[in-house]
Write an enzyme that holds these catalytic residues in place. Structure first.
Site, mmCIF file in Angstrom:
data_model
loop_
_atom_site.group_PDB
_atom_site.id
_atom_site.type_symbol
_atom_site.label_atom_id
_atom_site.label_comp_id
_atom_site.label_asym_id
_atom_site.label_seq_id
_atom_site.Cartn_x
_atom_site.Cartn_y
_atom_site.Cartn_z
ATOM 1 N N CYS A 117 -66.577 -26.800 -18.861
ATOM 2 C CA CYS A 117 -65.472 -26.268 -19.680
ATOM 3 C C CYS A 117 -64.179 -27.060 -19.504
ATOM 4 C CB CYS A 117 -65.241 -24.798 -19.368
ATOM 5 S SG CYS A 117 -66.684 -23.801 -19.728
ATOM 6 N N HIS B 201 -58.260 -23.168 -22.359
ATOM 7 C CA HIS B 201 -59.697 -22.961 -22.532
ATOM 8 C C HIS B 201 -59.915 -21.495 -22.894
ATOM 9 C CE1 HIS B 201 -63.907 -22.798 -22.025
ATOM 10 N NE2 HIS B 201 -63.890 -22.156 -20.873
ATOM 11 N N ASN C 55 -66.440 -18.588 -26.240
ATOM 12 C CA ASN C 55 -66.254 -19.696 -25.290
ATOM 13 C C ASN C 55 -67.102 -20.888 -25.752
ATOM 14 O OD1 ASN C 55 -66.286 -21.450 -23.124
ATOM 15 N ND2 ASN C 55 -66.552 -19.858 -21.577
HETATM 16 O O1 UT7 Z 1 -65.943 -20.949 -19.221
HETATM 17 C C1 UT7 Z 1 -66.077 -20.994 -17.861
HETATM 18 C C2 UT7 Z 1 -65.321 -19.953 -17.213
HETATM 19 N N1 UT7 Z 1 -65.945 -18.669 -17.453
HETATM 20 C C3 UT7 Z 1 -65.219 -17.616 -17.359
HETATM 21 O O2 UT7 Z 1 -64.038 -17.751 -17.165
HETATM 22 C C4 UT7 Z 1 -65.868 -16.261 -17.415
HETATM 23 C C5 UT7 Z 1 -65.184 -15.362 -16.444
HETATM 24 N N2 UT7 Z 1 -65.696 -14.016 -16.398
HETATM 25 C C6 UT7 Z 1 -65.503 -13.091 -17.373
HETATM 26 O O3 UT7 Z 1 -64.960 -13.391 -18.419
HETATM 27 C C7 UT7 Z 1 -65.923 -11.666 -17.100
HETATM 28 O O4 UT7 Z 1 -66.244 -11.511 -15.752
HETATM 29 C C8 UT7 Z 1 -67.137 -11.191 -17.966
HETATM 30 C C9 UT7 Z 1 -66.688 -11.021 -19.403
HETATM 31 C C10 UT7 Z 1 -68.239 -12.216 -17.891
HETATM 32 C C11 UT7 Z 1 -67.654 -9.851 -17.488
HETATM 33 O O5 UT7 Z 1 -66.636 -8.877 -17.454
HETATM 34 P P1 UT7 Z 1 -66.484 -7.917 -16.180
HETATM 35 O O6 UT7 Z 1 -65.393 -6.989 -16.494
HETATM 36 O O7 UT7 Z 1 -66.308 -8.837 -14.981
HETATM 37 O O8 UT7 Z 1 -67.837 -7.144 -16.153
HETATM 38 P P2 UT7 Z 1 -69.038 -7.140 -15.083
HETATM 39 O O9 UT7 Z 1 -69.783 -8.418 -15.124
HETATM 40 O O10 UT7 Z 1 -68.499 -6.693 -13.767
HETATM 41 O O11 UT7 Z 1 -69.962 -6.007 -15.662
HETATM 42 C C12 UT7 Z 1 -69.485 -4.646 -15.830
HETATM 43 C C13 UT7 Z 1 -70.589 -3.803 -16.423
HETATM 44 C C14 UT7 Z 1 -71.914 -3.927 -15.678
HETATM 45 O O12 UT7 Z 1 -72.509 -2.631 -15.680
HETATM 46 P P3 UT7 Z 1 -72.434 -1.702 -14.366
HETATM 47 O O13 UT7 Z 1 -73.087 -2.510 -13.269
HETATM 48 O O14 UT7 Z 1 -70.962 -1.494 -14.120
HETATM 49 O O15 UT7 Z 1 -73.165 -0.486 -14.762
HETATM 50 C C15 UT7 Z 1 -72.732 -4.829 -16.567
HETATM 51 O O16 UT7 Z 1 -74.122 -4.599 -16.461
HETATM 52 O O17 UT7 Z 1 -70.854 -4.205 -17.774
HETATM 53 C C16 UT7 Z 1 -72.263 -4.436 -17.936
HETATM 54 N N3 UT7 Z 1 -72.429 -5.489 -18.922
HETATM 55 C C17 UT7 Z 1 -72.554 -5.273 -20.240
HETATM 56 N N4 UT7 Z 1 -72.562 -4.144 -20.960
HETATM 57 C C18 UT7 Z 1 -72.684 -4.270 -22.302
HETATM 58 C C19 UT7 Z 1 -72.466 -6.848 -18.700
HETATM 59 N N5 UT7 Z 1 -72.602 -7.486 -19.876
HETATM 60 C C20 UT7 Z 1 -72.650 -6.541 -20.833
HETATM 61 C C21 UT7 Z 1 -72.767 -6.605 -22.227
HETATM 62 N N6 UT7 Z 1 -72.778 -5.442 -22.924
HETATM 63 N N7 UT7 Z 1 -72.856 -7.771 -22.909
#
Ligand code: UT7
Length: 323
Positions: free
Chosen positions: A118, A250, A280
């Site tokens: 990225c 980004h 992204n």
């Molecule tokens: O480009 C390179 C750099 N990349 C980035 O900068 C990405 C950085 N990270 C992020 O943008 C965020 O961490 C994410 C968008 C990837 C995830 O957001 P989050 O608030 O950190 O969520 P999480 O991964 O902690 O997941 C929260 C919940 C989980 O459920 P439980 O365990 O709380 O029951 C996941 O299973 O959301 C669930 N979940 C989803 N639910 C519906 C994860 N993906 C999805 C989804 N739809 N697509």
């Protein structure tokens, strides 16, 4: 000092390209266990473009580069350097930059790829502007192009909803003056390479591999690294943060954009945001966001921009540019 005339790499034109097919969150939710509400609330993404079979990293890159040349009022034969940033090259080799070169018809000039995921566009920009200042290139095409849809695990809802395909390009020319790239700071820290990676590829595993990410940990590092490298790049150019007209970041997650702006005490209105429309697009996202903001009239000649990105490796960087 950044206000003194010097030989600098000046952005003479921008261009971008997106695949024909635009996919909404609702359309994705019909195939993946997710919802429009979750994606919008956690990321700010509403749409992403996904490449069809006939659309490749090189075809998107060629379209973006051709548009950047038109915007710069140049012919392909004026170009003596192509640096293309991608983590999704058409093939392991030859470099996608050479395919773009042949498509454009500027065979014979220097052409190669840069892999920093990225942050790839920031790395490519730094290489091209260094070559221009060193006198080994005059007019460079710097391109970020990706087809991440081909390395996504469509069974993994935590990653497949986040990415899209596209390309962005700029023409950089050496000119003596006060415009152009004023400073660039780059970093990498391989200690974190298991937080965001592809589990195959490059001929070593015999598989193409799929993207894997520990999103929450990447998020935490992104906000800290981005605000610190932005300060470093501005300090190197001796420019106070209040003088910045636009941050062109980004586009990984709207919450990262907002958190970084808050840390820098910059109003959110100064941050170019395209993550809602493109998701992204990895190395393509900074030049794609820049071209969007140039085309819609927000970014104007003379504006002070800070381009920044963070991605797999980790790699991260920022560049201060007088447009
Ligand atoms: O480009 C390179 C750099 N990349 C980035 O900068 C990405 C950085 N990270 C992020 O943008 C965020 O961490 C994410 C968008 C990837 C995830 O957001 P989050 O608030 O950190 O969520 P999480 O991964 O902690 O997941 C929260 C919940 C989980 O459920 P439980 O365990 O709380 O029951 C996941 O299973 O959301 C669930 N979940 C989803 N639910 C519906 C994860 N993906 C999805 C989804 N739809 N697509």
């Amino acid at each position: 000092m950044s206000d003194q005339p010097a030989l600098r790499a000046v952005i003479k034109g921008t261009g971008s390209a997106l695949p024909r097919t635009k996919v909404s969150n609702a359309e994705l939710a019909a195939k993946v266990d997710t919802s429009d509400d979750w994606i919008v609330e956690r990321t700010g993404i509403h749409f992403r473009h996904i490449a069809e079979d006939d659309e490749t990293t090189s075809s998107l890159a060629t379209e973006a580069a051709a548009k950047a040349l038109v915007a710069a009022g140049m012919e392909a034969t004026d170009v003596d350097l192509i640096v293309l940033a991608t983590a999704t090259p058409d093939q392991t080799f030859p470099a996608t930059a050479t395919i773009v070169q042949d498509n454009l018809g500027c065979n014979g000039c220097v052409a190669f790829d840069v892999a920093a995921v990225c942050s790839g566009f920031l790395y490519a920009l730094s290489v091209a502007e260094s070559m221009i200042r060193a006198g080994s290139a005059k007019n460079a095409l710097v391109i970020g192009a990706e087809t991440f849809s081909r390395i996504l695990d469509w069974e993994d809802r935590a990653t497949c909803v986040l990415f899209g395909d596209g390309a962005g390009a700029i023409v950089l020319s050496g000119e003596i003056g006060t415009k152009g790239v004023l400073s660039t700071r780059l970093h990498a820290d391989g200690a974190h390479n298991q937080l965001l990676y592809v589990d195959g590829g490059a001929g070593t595993t015999g598989t193409v591999g799929k993207l894997r990410m520990k999103g929450r940990e990447v998020f935490r590092h992104a906000v800290v690294n981005l605000s610190s490298v932005l300060h470093e790049a501005l300090a190197e150019a001796s420019i106070p943060v209040e003088e910045v007209d636009w941050i062109v970041p980004h586009q990984a997650n709207e919450r990262i954009l907002d958190a970084t702006a808050k840390k820098l005490k910059l109003p959110k209105e100064k941050v170019i945001k395209t993550v809602d429309q493109h998701a992204n697009t990895s190395a393509a996202s900074v030049p794609l966001a820049l071209d969007t903001a140039v085309t819609d009239g927000r970014v104007k000649e003379g504006d002070l921009l800070v381009l920044e990105a963070m991605g797999g490796g980790f790699t991260w960087g920022a560049s201060v540019v007088r447009f």
